[in-house]
Motif scaffolding. Structure first.
Motif: not given
Length: 431
Positions: A186, A189, A198-200, A203-204, A207
């Motif tokens: 995590l 990312r 980058r992870i939004s 999306e977090i 995870h």
């Protein structure tokens, strides 16, 4: 200017993990800000006293931080200075995001360019003075906070600023041996230098590490519906009447958003009511003390004595039949309307002697054969007068075959709206 900008930003926000602003008193020499009291200090001191936190406890804090930051972004606010020093704790170890002095309001198509915040927590696009959108920079800062929670130190640090900025620009950090593979994934990312990749936050949320032991109210991403400031809570109004407030003044102040001791008292009591609804459950995770489905019921069942403050009613009739009956009553009460969605209308009541009431508008309500017979009126915005009241009507489905009709004031004299509602409820047999 910084204080006033922070106040304007905080007035937008009402979330269990954002510090609550109750009142602002502006005098010739001082600005007094009445805010939520938090007695357990900064998250920064909590981390330094323990060196580093177990991943379960770090996850608990991180879930709350993400929930609050996501709420800010959904309300077009970017923080730009997220760090443990700006995260406060209450007596139950719940995180509250504070200090919006460097925050800004996001606008579609506009980028931010100010390089601000604490260098160790700043994203690459911020320290390199490039244009940036805002949410991606907050996500990077959240990643630094998560790393600090698990490791007890900062991922990007150096004895001088050029060295620090070089590490941030290159995304160079050391992975701790004790960190789980899922947490490491995590963080990796999040620490992607290109903000586009980058992870939004959505999306977090998905995870696996974030999903573990997630509280129900955070999992459903509907925290703001549990703290609804858009509707008047009749229970709090009754309590205020017992305290000596006058009912019509309370309703009028709230509907017109008047900043006075009435609204401050109401929102303080609303905040206390919300806080009391939650308690710690298993693994010290913040859990709702009642099923979330109950929190989404628009109007609760009330006794006969309480109905005078319920602007709406419940019906077991089919929805089309309910709307047909309602519009028949509205027609007899000189109410005009236009359809803006399924079982959702904007309405206008005008005094019979208003000049605009003589205008010839086109009938609108075509959903069913039954309702086609009802002659509603299409309302231009210019139709409203000083003797008119605008309000919105929405039919919701409650539990089972029960439907709830909600009437919400939009514009015009608030007391006149209450009289219209009382007349309507009397006509449909609620009183």
């Amino acid at each position: 200017m910084k204080v006033k900008r922070e106040i304007n930003i905080m007035r937008r926000l009402s979330h269990p993990h954002v510090v609550r602003l109750f009142e602002v008193i502006d005098t010739n020499t001082h600005i007094y800000v009445v805010m939520e009291y938090l007695n357990s200090g900064e998250l920064f001191y909590y981390i330094t006293e323990r060196n580093r936190l177990p991943e379960d406890e770090a996850r608990h804090f991180f879930q709350q931080i993400i929930s609050g930051v996501e709420y800010c972004h959904n309300h077009m606010v970017v923080h730009r200075d997220l760090k443990p020093e700006n995260l406060l704790l209450d007596s139950k170890r719940n995180v509250k995001i504070a200090d919006f002095g460097l925050g800004n309001i996001m606008r579609d198509g506009h980028f931010l360019k100010t390089s601000c915040g604490s260098p160790n927590y700043a994203a690459p696009e911020v320290v390199t003075n490039r244009l940036y959108a805002g949410p991606e920079a907050d996500v990077w800062s959240c990643g630094v906070i998560l790393y600090a929670l698990i490791c007890g130190r900062l991922p990007f640090d150096d004895d001088n600023f050029p060295g620090l900025y070089a590490r941030i620009r290159n995304g160079v950090y050391q992975i701790a041996n004790h960190m789980s593979r899922s947490a490491s994934d995590l963080i990796a990312r999040i620490f992607v230098v290109n903000p586009v990749n980058r992870i939004s936050i959505p999306e977090i949320r998905q995870h696996p590490w974030f999903q573990e032991h997630i509280p129900r109210y955070i999992a459903r991403a509907t925290v703001d519906t549990l703290y609804d400031t858009t509707k008047v809570d009749e229970e709090i109004v009754r309590d205020m009447i017992q305290m000596g407030f006058i009912a019509r003044e309370v309703i009028g102040s709230l509907l017109n958003n008047v900043q006075n001791e009435i609204t401050v008292t109401y929102y303080l009591m609303l905040h206390r009511q919300f806080q009391s609804r939650f308690s710690y459950g298993k693994n010290d995770l913040l859990e709702s003390s009642e099923p979330l489905d109950q929190a989404e019921v628009y109007l609760r069942s009330v006794s006969t004595d309480e109905q005078r403050w319920t602007l709406g009613f419940k019906s077991q009739a089919p929805p089309h039949q309910t709307m047909t009956n309602v519009l028949r009553v509205f027609q007899s009460k000189n109410v005009r309307w236009k359809c803006i969605g399924p079982f959702n209308m904007k309405c206008l009541w005008e005094a019979p002697n208003s000049k605009s009431s003589k205008a010839n508008f086109i009938a609108q309500f075509p959903q069913t054969p039954q309702t086609k017979a009802i002659s509603g009126k299409l309302l231009p915005s210019s139709a409203a007068t000083d003797d008119s009241v605008k309000f919105e009507l929405q039919l919701y489905k409650a539990n089972g075959e029960m439907y709830v009709l909600d009437l919400q004031w939009l514009d015009g004299p608030a007391f006149l709206f209450l009289e219209i509602c009382a007349s309507f409820l009397f006509a449909v047999g609620v009183f």
